[in-house]
Design a protein around this motif. Structure first.
Motif, mmCIF file in Angstrom:
data_model
loop_
_atom_site.group_PDB
_atom_site.id
_atom_site.type_symbol
_atom_site.label_atom_id
_atom_site.label_comp_id
_atom_site.label_asym_id
_atom_site.label_seq_id
_atom_site.Cartn_x
_atom_site.Cartn_y
_atom_site.Cartn_z
ATOM 1 N N SER A 1 0.834 -1.194 0.000
ATOM 2 C CA SER A 1 0.000 0.000 0.000
ATOM 3 C C SER A 1 0.873 1.249 0.000
ATOM 4 O O SER A 1 2.068 1.196 0.321
ATOM 5 N N ASP A 2 0.280 2.382 -0.348
ATOM 6 C CA ASP A 2 1.021 3.641 -0.336
ATOM 7 C C ASP A 2 1.567 3.945 1.052
ATOM 8 O O ASP A 2 2.708 4.400 1.203
ATOM 9 N N THR A 3 0.746 3.683 2.084
ATOM 10 C CA THR A 3 1.162 4.000 3.456
ATOM 11 C C THR A 3 2.349 3.148 3.888
ATOM 12 O O THR A 3 3.324 3.659 4.444
ATOM 13 N N THR B 1 4.456 1.639 1.946
ATOM 14 C CA THR B 1 5.609 2.010 1.130
ATOM 15 C C THR B 1 6.292 3.247 1.691
ATOM 16 O O THR B 1 7.520 3.289 1.833
ATOM 17 N N ASN C 1 0.565 -1.083 -6.161
ATOM 18 C CA ASN C 1 -0.319 -0.815 -5.030
ATOM 19 C C ASN C 1 -1.202 -2.028 -4.772
ATOM 20 O O ASN C 1 -1.891 -2.502 -5.664
ATOM 21 N N GLY C 2 -1.167 -2.507 -3.533
ATOM 22 C CA GLY C 2 -1.987 -3.658 -3.175
ATOM 23 C C GLY C 2 -1.255 -4.960 -3.376
ATOM 24 O O GLY C 2 -0.084 -5.009 -3.730
ATOM 25 N N THR C 3 -1.972 -6.084 -3.167
ATOM 26 C CA THR C 3 -1.362 -7.409 -3.216
ATOM 27 C C THR C 3 -2.033 -8.325 -4.236
ATOM 28 O O THR C 3 -1.772 -9.514 -4.256
ATOM 29 N N ALA D 1 1.651 -6.958 3.675
ATOM 30 C CA ALA D 1 0.237 -6.900 4.003
ATOM 31 C C ALA D 1 0.051 -6.916 5.512
ATOM 32 O O ALA D 1 1.015 -7.053 6.279
ATOM 33 N N SER D 2 -1.216 -6.784 5.931
ATOM 34 C CA SER D 2 -1.529 -6.897 7.353
ATOM 35 C C SER D 2 -1.472 -8.360 7.746
ATOM 36 O O SER D 2 -1.335 -9.250 6.902
ATOM 37 N N ALA E 1 -10.761 -0.653 3.501
ATOM 38 C CA ALA E 1 -9.441 -0.769 4.123
ATOM 39 C C ALA E 1 -9.492 -1.809 5.245
ATOM 40 O O ALA E 1 -10.406 -1.803 6.067
ATOM 41 N N SER F 1 -6.764 7.703 2.212
ATOM 42 C CA SER F 1 -5.337 7.899 2.491
ATOM 43 C C SER F 1 -5.115 8.126 3.976
ATOM 44 O O SER F 1 -5.806 8.935 4.605
ATOM 45 N N HIS F 2 -4.125 7.416 4.511
ATOM 46 C CA HIS F 2 -3.775 7.599 5.924
ATOM 47 C C HIS F 2 -3.276 9.015 6.190
ATOM 48 O O HIS F 2 -3.579 9.613 7.229
#
Length: 240
Positions: free
Chosen positions: A39-41, A43, A67-69, A78-79, A130, A155-156
């Protein structure tokens, strides 16, 4: 006939030699490609400094970040949500959920707020797709509290920006908010509850041998994590 055969053999031997040279260069990280899903955050707040150091050491490796998986990637960040049992997963860093507001926001930063009191604020949350938003909602629902955000964002960084100008109380990841917290443009609210931490994990497909570049980057991440949490080293997150 011998000369004719020699021409074909010479071409074949040349291709084999060229392939061996390319393979050797790849193993020595003199060439190759690394594709990362994040994700952007993640990264910006976790990978940026590590990517910079990796590129400095291996400048000939072409790095792509998607962006993303959901894309075909060498490594995904990832989480720690449970997914299909087809991934090899390495833990990278724990993350903690907190609520923040502007220093002049009409709240009591010395008071320990309950879930019901937090839910009553104008909340600024990530959009519902999210994973961290779903995690937050599930935690509150398990305790009988429903949250209805005033503002939803993708966006965070925007969470912090809108909290900073006083539009409400934002739910953010503490480790990804150190810049704003350090400068005092946002302050954390105290709570009488503690949301269990999550984690950023590094995932690869089971049974798939990683490329030389991917394997080195994975080791690079593991080495940097050990250094980051070595008591003899100082480390903190940064927003760039």
């Amino acid at each position: 006939e011998g000369k004719l055969l020699q021409e074909y053999i010479s071409h074949a031997l040349g291709l084999i030699q060229s392939g061996e040279e390319k393979l050797a260069q790849s193993r020595q990280l003199l060439t190759g490609e690394l594709i990362i899903g994040a994700s952007d955050t993640v990264t910006k707040t976790y990978l940026l400094s590590r990517l910079e150091a990796f590129h400095r050491d291996y400048p000939d490796i072409r790095t792509r970040i998607l962006n993303g998986t959901s894309h075909m990637v060498d490594i995904a960040f990832a989480s720690d949500d449970q997914g299909p049992a087809v991934y090899d997963v390495r833990h990278c860093v724990d993350t903690h959920t907190i609520f923040v507001a502007a220093p002049d926001y009409p709240c009591d930063f010395t008071h320990a707020y309950s879930m019901e009191e937090i839910a009553a604020f104008p909340l600024i949350l990530l959009e519902r797709k999210a994973s961290s938003r779903l995690y937050l909602e599930q935690y509150f629902q398990q305790h009988g509290v429903t949250i209805q955000p005033e503002i939803e964002l993708g966006s965070h960084n925007l969470l912090i920006s809108l909290a900073r100008i006083g539009l409400g109380v934002a739910c953010v990841t503490e480790e990804f908010s150190q810049s704003g917290l350090g400068r005092g443009v946002i302050l954390p609210l105290r709570t009488d509850f503690s949301i269990p931490p999550r984690a950023v994990t590094m995932c690869t497909l089971q049974g798939v041998t990683p490329t030389s570049a991917a394997k080195r980057f994975m080791d690079f991440i593991s080495e940097s994590n050990k250094m980051a949490y070595d008591p003899g080293h100082s480390y903190h997150f940064t927003n760039g």
